[in-house]
Design a protein around this motif. Structure first.
Motif, PDB file in Angstrom:
ATOM      1  N   PRO A 184       0.819  -1.229   0.000  1.00 45.89           N
ATOM      2  CA  PRO A 184       0.000   0.000   0.000  1.00 45.89           C
ATOM      3  C   PRO A 184       0.841   1.261   0.000  1.00 45.89           C
ATOM      4  CG  PRO A 184      -0.080  -1.076   2.150  1.00 45.89           C
ATOM      5  CD  PRO A 184       0.570  -2.044   1.205  1.00 45.89           C
ATOM      6  N   LEU A 185       2.041   1.214   0.579  1.00 41.86           N
ATOM      7  CA  LEU A 185       2.925   2.383   0.584  1.00 41.86           C
ATOM      8  C   LEU A 185       3.221   2.840  -0.834  1.00 41.86           C
ATOM      9  CD1 LEU A 185       4.840   4.237   2.346  1.00 41.86           C
ATOM     10  CD2 LEU A 185       6.627   2.566   1.837  1.00 41.86           C
ATOM     11  N   VAL A 186       3.529   1.890  -1.720  1.00 49.29           N
ATOM     12  CA  VAL A 186       3.855   2.225  -3.105  1.00 49.29           C
ATOM     13  C   VAL A 186       2.603   2.609  -3.887  1.00 49.29           C
ATOM     14  CG1 VAL A 186       4.713   1.258  -5.275  1.00 49.29           C
ATOM     15  CG2 VAL A 186       5.949   0.836  -3.149  1.00 49.29           C
ATOM     16  N   ILE A 187       1.498   1.889  -3.662  1.00 48.70           N
ATOM     17  CA  ILE A 187       0.259   2.196  -4.386  1.00 48.70           C
ATOM     18  C   ILE A 187      -0.188   3.629  -4.093  1.00 48.70           C
ATOM     19  CG2 ILE A 187      -2.205   1.653  -4.558  1.00 48.70           C
ATOM     20  CD1 ILE A 187      -1.516  -1.256  -4.079  1.00 48.70           C
ATOM     21  N   LEU A 188      -0.171   4.021  -2.837  1.00 49.31           N
ATOM     22  CA  LEU A 188      -0.671   5.344  -2.445  1.00 49.31           C
ATOM     23  C   LEU A 188       0.246   6.470  -2.883  1.00 49.31           C
ATOM     24  CD1 LEU A 188      -1.915   4.520   1.171  1.00 49.31           C
ATOM     25  CD2 LEU A 188      -3.235   4.598  -0.937  1.00 49.31           C
ATOM     26  N   ALA A 189       1.508   6.147  -3.192  1.00 43.41           N
ATOM     27  CA  ALA A 189       2.451   7.187  -3.606  1.00 43.41           C
ATOM     28  C   ALA A 189       2.343   7.510  -5.083  1.00 43.41           C
ATOM     29  CB  ALA A 189       3.881   6.751  -3.276  1.00 43.41           C
ATOM     30  N   GLY A 190       1.704   6.635  -5.864  1.00 43.84           N
ATOM     31  CA  GLY A 190       1.678   6.796  -7.316  1.00 43.84           C
ATOM     32  C   GLY A 190       0.752   7.894  -7.783  1.00 43.84           C
ATOM     33  N   ASP A 269      13.612 -16.950  -1.750  1.00 38.12           N
ATOM     34  CA  ASP A 269      12.877 -18.177  -1.420  1.00 38.12           C
ATOM     35  C   ASP A 269      12.084 -18.070  -0.122  1.00 38.12           C
ATOM     36  OD1 ASP A 269      13.876 -19.407  -3.705  1.00 38.12           O
ATOM     37  OD2 ASP A 269      15.693 -20.061  -2.636  1.00 38.12           O
ATOM     38  N   THR A 270      11.593 -16.891   0.214  1.00 37.02           N
ATOM     39  CA  THR A 270      10.744 -16.726   1.395  1.00 37.02           C
ATOM     40  C   THR A 270       9.427 -16.091   0.976  1.00 37.02           C
ATOM     41  OG1 THR A 270      11.599 -14.525   1.922  1.00 37.02           O
ATOM     42  CG2 THR A 270      12.757 -16.395   2.889  1.00 37.02           C
ATOM     43  N   LEU A 271       8.424 -16.186   1.847  1.00 36.14           N
ATOM     44  CA  LEU A 271       7.128 -15.588   1.551  1.00 36.14           C
ATOM     45  C   LEU A 271       7.219 -14.075   1.355  1.00 36.14           C
ATOM     46  CD1 LEU A 271       4.052 -15.835   1.274  1.00 36.14           C
ATOM     47  CD2 LEU A 271       3.908 -15.495   3.744  1.00 36.14           C
ATOM     48  N   PRO A 272       7.966 -13.331   2.200  1.00 36.64           N
ATOM     49  CA  PRO A 272       8.042 -11.875   1.994  1.00 36.64           C
ATOM     50  C   PRO A 272       8.539 -11.488   0.608  1.00 36.64           C
ATOM     51  CG  PRO A 272       8.852 -12.422   4.170  1.00 36.64           C
ATOM     52  CD  PRO A 272       8.628 -13.723   3.460  1.00 36.64           C
ATOM     53  N   GLN A 273       9.309 -12.372  -0.040  1.00 40.18           N
ATOM     54  CA  GLN A 273       9.787 -12.049  -1.380  1.00 40.18           C
ATOM     55  C   GLN A 273       8.625 -11.936  -2.367  1.00 40.18           C
ATOM     56  OE1 GLN A 273      12.062 -14.925  -3.817  1.00 40.18           O
ATOM     57  NE2 GLN A 273      13.695 -13.401  -3.872  1.00 40.18           N
ATOM     58  N   LYS A 274       7.568 -12.729  -2.149  1.00 37.94           N
ATOM     59  CA  LYS A 274       6.389 -12.652  -3.018  1.00 37.94           C
ATOM     60  C   LYS A 274       5.665 -11.319  -2.834  1.00 37.94           C
ATOM     61  CE  LYS A 274       5.697 -17.679  -2.980  1.00 37.94           C
ATOM     62  NZ  LYS A 274       4.775 -18.787  -2.631  1.00 37.94           N
ATOM     63  N   TYR A 275       5.595 -10.847  -1.589  1.00 31.37           N
ATOM     64  CA  TYR A 275       4.993  -9.531  -1.349  1.00 31.37           C
ATOM     65  C   TYR A 275       5.846  -8.433  -1.976  1.00 31.37           C
ATOM     66  CZ  TYR A 275       2.185 -12.060   2.085  1.00 31.37           C
ATOM     67  OH  TYR A 275       1.339 -12.943   2.689  1.00 31.37           O
ATOM     68  N   LEU A 276       7.160  -8.609  -1.874  1.00 32.38           N
ATOM     69  CA  LEU A 276       8.061  -7.632  -2.469  1.00 32.38           C
ATOM     70  C   LEU A 276       7.907  -7.621  -3.982  1.00 32.38           C
ATOM     71  CD1 LEU A 276      10.317  -5.586  -1.873  1.00 32.38           C
ATOM     72  CD2 LEU A 276      11.970  -7.443  -2.184  1.00 32.38           C
ATOM     73  N   LEU A 277       7.707  -8.794  -4.589  1.00 34.80           N
ATOM     74  CA  LEU A 277       7.499  -8.874  -6.036  1.00 34.80           C
ATOM     75  C   LEU A 277       6.226  -8.125  -6.432  1.00 34.80           C
ATOM     76  CD1 LEU A 277       8.245  -9.994  -8.819  1.00 34.80           C
ATOM     77  CD2 LEU A 277       6.954 -12.070  -8.241  1.00 34.80           C
ATOM     78  N   THR A 278       5.172  -8.271  -5.620  1.00 32.93           N
ATOM     79  CA  THR A 278       3.931  -7.534  -5.886  1.00 32.93           C
ATOM     80  C   THR A 278       4.179  -6.036  -5.876  1.00 32.93           C
ATOM     81  OG1 THR A 278       2.641  -9.297  -4.845  1.00 32.93           O
ATOM     82  CG2 THR A 278       1.557  -7.165  -5.109  1.00 32.93           C
ATOM     83  N   MET A 279       4.934  -5.573  -4.895  1.00 34.43           N
ATOM     84  CA  MET A 279       5.248  -4.148  -4.803  1.00 34.43           C
ATOM     85  C   MET A 279       6.057  -3.692  -6.008  1.00 34.43           C
ATOM     86  SD  MET A 279       7.852  -2.118  -2.392  1.00 34.43           S
ATOM     87  CE  MET A 279       9.028  -2.390  -3.699  1.00 34.43           C
ATOM     88  N   ILE A 280       7.026  -4.522  -6.448  1.00 36.04           N
ATOM     89  CA  ILE A 280       7.865  -4.171  -7.595  1.00 36.04           C
ATOM     90  C   ILE A 280       7.023  -4.041  -8.859  1.00 36.04           C
ATOM     91  CG2 ILE A 280       9.707  -5.000  -9.104  1.00 36.04           C
ATOM     92  CD1 ILE A 280      10.972  -6.316  -6.638  1.00 36.04           C
ATOM     93  N   ILE A 281       6.104  -4.992  -9.065  1.00 34.80           N
ATOM     94  CA  ILE A 281       5.247  -4.959 -10.258  1.00 34.80           C
ATOM     95  C   ILE A 281       4.394  -3.698 -10.267  1.00 34.80           C
ATOM     96  CG2 ILE A 281       3.297  -6.097 -11.398  1.00 34.80           C
ATOM     97  CD1 ILE A 281       4.464  -8.771 -10.432  1.00 34.80           C
ATOM     98  N   ALA A 285       4.784  -0.769 -13.031  1.00 35.46           N
ATOM     99  CA  ALA A 285       3.610  -0.468 -13.858  1.00 35.46           C
ATOM    100  C   ALA A 285       3.251   1.008 -13.782  1.00 35.46           C
ATOM    101  CB  ALA A 285       2.430  -1.327 -13.411  1.00 35.46           C
ATOM    102  N   GLU A 286       3.323   1.584 -12.592  1.00 34.31           N
ATOM    103  CA  GLU A 286       2.990   3.003 -12.424  1.00 34.31           C
ATOM    104  C   GLU A 286       3.993   3.886 -13.151  1.00 34.31           C
ATOM    105  OE1 GLU A 286       2.368   6.952 -10.833  1.00 34.31           O
ATOM    106  OE2 GLU A 286       4.207   5.786 -10.568  1.00 34.31           O
ATOM    107  N   ALA A 292       4.785   6.478 -20.515  1.00 24.93           N
ATOM    108  CA  ALA A 292       4.035   6.342 -21.762  1.00 24.93           C
ATOM    109  C   ALA A 292       3.132   7.549 -21.993  1.00 24.93           C
ATOM    110  CB  ALA A 292       3.214   5.056 -21.735  1.00 24.93           C
ATOM    111  N   VAL A 293       2.450   7.992 -20.935  1.00 24.49           N
ATOM    112  CA  VAL A 293       1.577   9.165 -21.047  1.00 24.49           C
ATOM    113  C   VAL A 293       2.400  10.400 -21.372  1.00 24.49           C
ATOM    114  CG1 VAL A 293       0.047  10.697 -19.762  1.00 24.49           C
ATOM    115  CG2 VAL A 293      -0.202   8.227 -19.544  1.00 24.49           C
ATOM    116  N   LEU A 294       3.563  10.534 -20.740  1.00 21.56           N
ATOM    117  CA  LEU A 294       4.440  11.681 -20.983  1.00 21.56           C
ATOM    118  C   LEU A 294       4.870  11.739 -22.443  1.00 21.56           C
ATOM    119  CD1 LEU A 294       5.807  13.952 -19.230  1.00 21.56           C
ATOM    120  CD2 LEU A 294       7.851  12.531 -19.265  1.00 21.56           C
TER     121      LEU A 294
END
Length: 581
Positions: A184-190, A269-281, A285-286, A292-294
């Protein structure tokens, strides 16, 4: 940036979470001897709790978003029905009286600052900026998120067991939740945060929540680090650095990349890495969307050009002639980048006006006015440029002003990049009575709403029957900022039937400067009595009343307080426009 610094400091300790979540990979180091005090079942149970609580966090946040979405749908439906009902109803008596219950909620929860009346005025302690006081509903939501994170950080840990085992569990739990909260930290900053349009909540409010999630991530990373250090040694150190805005912005982005790379390696190879991957994506994307818009908005056909025109009162009018302009809506803003000033910095400004071919048509001798409502509403396919006002401050705005100042004619053209549009969700169409307050350069946000309401009244597409614009300025020369746009508005069809303008000059050089051009455009010396103005309009309001404000923190707080006092007596809504960065 403090979030990222603490994450980097915690990165070394986060690597130890791999062994804690995978009992088969225990090492022969000090941690290995401490882990052997726990059974494999206890370690596995702790790992399962980390997974479960991480999912709890995301589920609760999703539930909050869903509740806000339902609230948005209800409010949007009410406004839409009110607009349709009032199109041909000049009295609108049914919507004039409020719901007592909802009026109380607005007075004591939605519009109320946490303490007394201060909300939009920034808190200062010597040279430090401590931010703004949230409203009560914001405080409740933030408190709920904080309490949830504190509870989940310590729940299920065997505090009665060995000290090493408890610290190990605390380290793993806070490390996992810290990474989860980065989503949510990254989502809300976009800038392209999809929740802005879905929930009809401004970037300003999301930015407030973003900062609080940053504090939560910092505290969890700090707790994670301290727990790990206490397992190894009984001392720790920290580094805190301060920087100015531009330095902060650049380091912020660099540290995001460095910390993510560092964390990815240590969370392998840990669960937090999957959450980190979600944040990276989400982050990628943002950024790709913004780029692209620019490119789409500014590249080709000679590129976007910005015409700088020097204005009185240390201001500059910027007219953007874009390669591919968008269909403008009131309340929108854009980020402006000027390569000759700084290629890697962009700053937000409200779009005050959109020019079209219709705006330059000769005056219609038969109708007797310059531009019709149909001209205004049909201009979406003919947009050629967009304009904004920049008030001279320090940094970027000072350099822009100097560029215009160096021109002998006071007008110069430079290359620019425009990123947007953003915002444009606060619609005033459903209110029979609208009061619009503006302070200084805040008028740039409000002018498009005035234009939209007057055009909508003439064409019968809005509920508005009374629109009052109150603009507070320091000097009459500030009127030059919007003179060509206001001239167009004053010449619109049926303008006199709906629009009144009140100008308050706080620092006139002489009384001769204060004169009222007409009965519908009046000028007064000094500051306005906000409470009295709102009381006068509410006594004779038509339908529901919307009060919008964009200006200084003091003006916003005064308007908010006046609207709150009248909840329960009249159906009055408060709409605050602001931008913090």
């Amino acid at each position: 940036m403090l979030t990222l610094l603490m994450t980097v400091l915690a990165g070394q300790a986060l690597g130890e979470e791999t062994s804690a979540n995978r009992p088969s990979t225990q090492s022969s180091s000090k941690q290995g001897s401490q882990h052997r005090q726990e059974s494999p079942e206890q370690i596995a149970a702790a790992a399962i709790d980390n997974v479960r609580f991480a999912r709890y966090t995301l589920t609760v946040l999703a539930a909050i978003v869903f509740c806000l979405f339902i609230f948005r749908v209800v409010i949007h439906t009410v406004r839409y029905i009110r607009t349709l009902t009032c199109l041909n109803n000049d009295t609108q008596r049914y919507f004039k009286m409020p719901s007592p219950a909802f009026g109380a909620i607005k007075q004591h929860l939605l519009y109320a600052p946490l303490l007394r009346r201060r909300h939009n005025r920034e808190i200062h302690l010597a040279w430090f900026h401590l931010g703004y006081v949230p409203t009560r509903v914001q405080s409740l939501l933030l408190a709920a998120v904080v309490v949830m994170n504190v509870t989940l950080s310590v729940s299920g840990i065997e505090w009665s067991g060995t000290r090493a085992a408890a610290l190990s569990h605390l380290r793993n739990r806070t490390g996992t939740l810290s990474v989860v909260n980065m989503i949510p930290l990254v989502i809300l900053a976009g800038r392209n945060n999809p929740l802005i349009s879905i929930l009809n909540i401004s970037f300003d409010n999301f930015n407030l929540v973003h900062r609080w999630f940053g504090r939560i991530v910092v505290l969890q990373a700090l707790a994670h680090t301290i727990a790990q250090v206490l397992i190894i040694v009984d001392e720790s150190s920290a580094i805190i650095r301060h920087a100015f805005y531009e330095t902060f912005l650049h380091l912020h982005i660099v540290l995001v990349i460095l910390s993510v790379v560092f964390l990815w390696k240590h969370l392998e190879d840990t669960l937090p890495q999957k959450y980190l991957l979600t944040m990276i994506i989400i982050w990628i994307a943002e950024r790709v969307t913004r780029f692209a818009v620019l490119i789409y908005r500014n590249v080709g056909r000679g590129g976007t050009k910005a015409e700088l025109e020097l204005l009185p009162g240390d201001a500059c009018r910027v007219t953007l002639k874009m390669v591919r302009p968008w269909v403008f809506q009131p309340g929108q803003y854009a980020f402006i980048t000027v390569p000759s000033v700084g290629l890697w910095t962009s700053h937000p400004f409200s779009v005050a006006w959109s020019n079209t071919g219709n705006d330059t048509k000769a005056q219609d001798s038969e109708k007797g006015y310059r531009i019709t409502a149909d001209d205004i509403l049909a201009d979406s396919n003919e947009k050629t440029s967009m304009s904004l006002i920049i008030r001279r401050r320090s940094g970027f705005t000072d350099k822009i002003f100097e560029k215009a100042e160096r021109s002998a004619s006071g007008i110069t053209t430079i290359s620019a990049y425009v990123e947007g549009p953003y915002g444009g969700h606060s619609v005033l169409h459903s209110y029979g009575t609208v009061m619009i307050f503006a302070g200084g350069v805040g008028i740039t946000h409000q002018v498009p709403f005035v234009r939209d309401l007057v055009a909508g009244y003439a064409s019968g597409t809005v509920a508005a029957r009374k629109v009052v614009l109150i603009w507070v300025i320091q000097s009459p020369e500030h009127l030059e900022w919007i003179r060509p746009w206001m001239t167009t508005i004053l010449a619109m069809d049926k303008r006199r039937d709906i629009l009144r303008i009140q100008l308050f000059v706080t620092r006139p050089r002489s009384t001769k400067e204060i004169h009222s051009p007409s009965a519908t455009v009046q000028m007064f010396p000094g500051k306005p009595n906000v409470d009295t103005l709102i009381e006068m309009e509410s006594e004779n309001q038509i339908g529901a009343m919307g009060v919008s404000v964009c200006g200084t923190g003091g003006l916003s707080d005064d308007v908010r307080a006046a609207v709150r006092r009248r909840q329960g007596n009249r159906n009055i809504d408060f709409l605050e426009q602001g931008f913090t960065w």
